[in-house]
Design a protein around this motif. Sequence first.
Motif, mmCIF file in Angstrom:
data_model
loop_
_atom_site.group_PDB
_atom_site.id
_atom_site.type_symbol
_atom_site.label_atom_id
_atom_site.label_comp_id
_atom_site.label_asym_id
_atom_site.label_seq_id
_atom_site.Cartn_x
_atom_site.Cartn_y
_atom_site.Cartn_z
ATOM 1 N N GLU A 19 48.595 -90.875 -15.656
ATOM 2 C CA GLU A 19 49.177 -91.560 -16.796
ATOM 3 C C GLU A 19 48.161 -92.434 -17.522
ATOM 4 O O GLU A 19 48.200 -92.567 -18.746
ATOM 5 C CB GLU A 19 50.382 -92.403 -16.358
ATOM 6 C CG GLU A 19 51.600 -91.597 -15.964
ATOM 7 C CD GLU A 19 51.578 -91.083 -14.531
ATOM 8 O OE1 GLU A 19 50.583 -91.298 -13.813
ATOM 9 O OE2 GLU A 19 52.568 -90.443 -14.121
ATOM 10 N N ILE A 47 46.179 -90.342 -19.933
ATOM 11 C CA ILE A 47 47.001 -90.013 -21.101
ATOM 12 C C ILE A 47 47.051 -91.223 -22.025
ATOM 13 O O ILE A 47 46.879 -91.105 -23.245
ATOM 14 C CB ILE A 47 48.429 -89.590 -20.683
ATOM 15 C CG1 ILE A 47 48.401 -88.380 -19.742
ATOM 16 C CG2 ILE A 47 49.302 -89.341 -21.902
ATOM 17 C CD1 ILE A 47 47.829 -87.127 -20.338
ATOM 18 N N VAL A 79 53.906 -83.547 -19.730
ATOM 19 C CA VAL A 79 53.577 -84.928 -20.033
ATOM 20 C C VAL A 79 54.673 -85.457 -20.943
ATOM 21 O O VAL A 79 54.917 -84.904 -22.020
ATOM 22 C CB VAL A 79 52.202 -85.037 -20.745
ATOM 23 C CG1 VAL A 79 51.932 -86.466 -21.172
ATOM 24 C CG2 VAL A 79 51.104 -84.523 -19.848
ATOM 25 N N ILE A 83 54.067 -88.003 -15.979
ATOM 26 C CA ILE A 83 53.596 -86.626 -15.806
ATOM 27 C C ILE A 83 54.501 -85.980 -14.767
ATOM 28 O O ILE A 83 54.531 -86.406 -13.611
ATOM 29 C CB ILE A 83 52.122 -86.579 -15.364
ATOM 30 C CG1 ILE A 83 51.245 -87.228 -16.437
ATOM 31 C CG2 ILE A 83 51.700 -85.137 -15.108
ATOM 32 C CD1 ILE A 83 49.782 -87.280 -16.099
#
Length: 197
Positions: free
Chosen positions: A71, A74, A116, A103
């Motif tokens: 995460e 991301i 995601v 995720i």
Amino acid sequence: MDPDKDNANPTILNPSDLPSRRRESSVKKREDGGTGLFDNLIPAYTYLNDPFDHPASSSDSDNDSVEDIDEQEIYDLISSISDPEHPLSLGSLAVVNLPDIKILPPTSPGSPISTVVVEITPTITHCSLATVIGLGVRVRLEQALPPRFRIDVRIKKGTHSTDEAVNKQLGDKERVAAALENGTLMGVLRKMLSTCE
């Protein structure tokens, strides 16, 4: 202050307080030691290449392993996207937050496809650009992540007056594809993504 803006006074977070794994130096150097004027115009990775799949070295214990994406990575990819209305990043406006990124593992044991899920929080409940922001996050992740990830961007429930309608637009592949063919909208998205590293 621009009177045309929906939210002329957004809450702004200090960038140094945002969670990140990035190094301090944001200047990219080429192998010859220089930085190029046009380095950021061409993406470093194509759609089919996995930027997280590095060639295995002799010191690797598991040569077939793929580095996991979490995460935080991301968040690092999307927090630097600039807001279409303010000269600030989505991370500093708290539009994207680390706890709102998930995720999900593959749904079937034989599938390599993970999902995601990013929930965005508009700065105000009647933000007219919520769909554009969601589209910018989706485009950034589709460009940066390998094809083994599906992207699901949505408005966090209860943070927008029309969150269900916006989520329906962001989840409709045909509407997203049509939006990406609009030249004016693509210009806005390019400007938003120009601040990404």
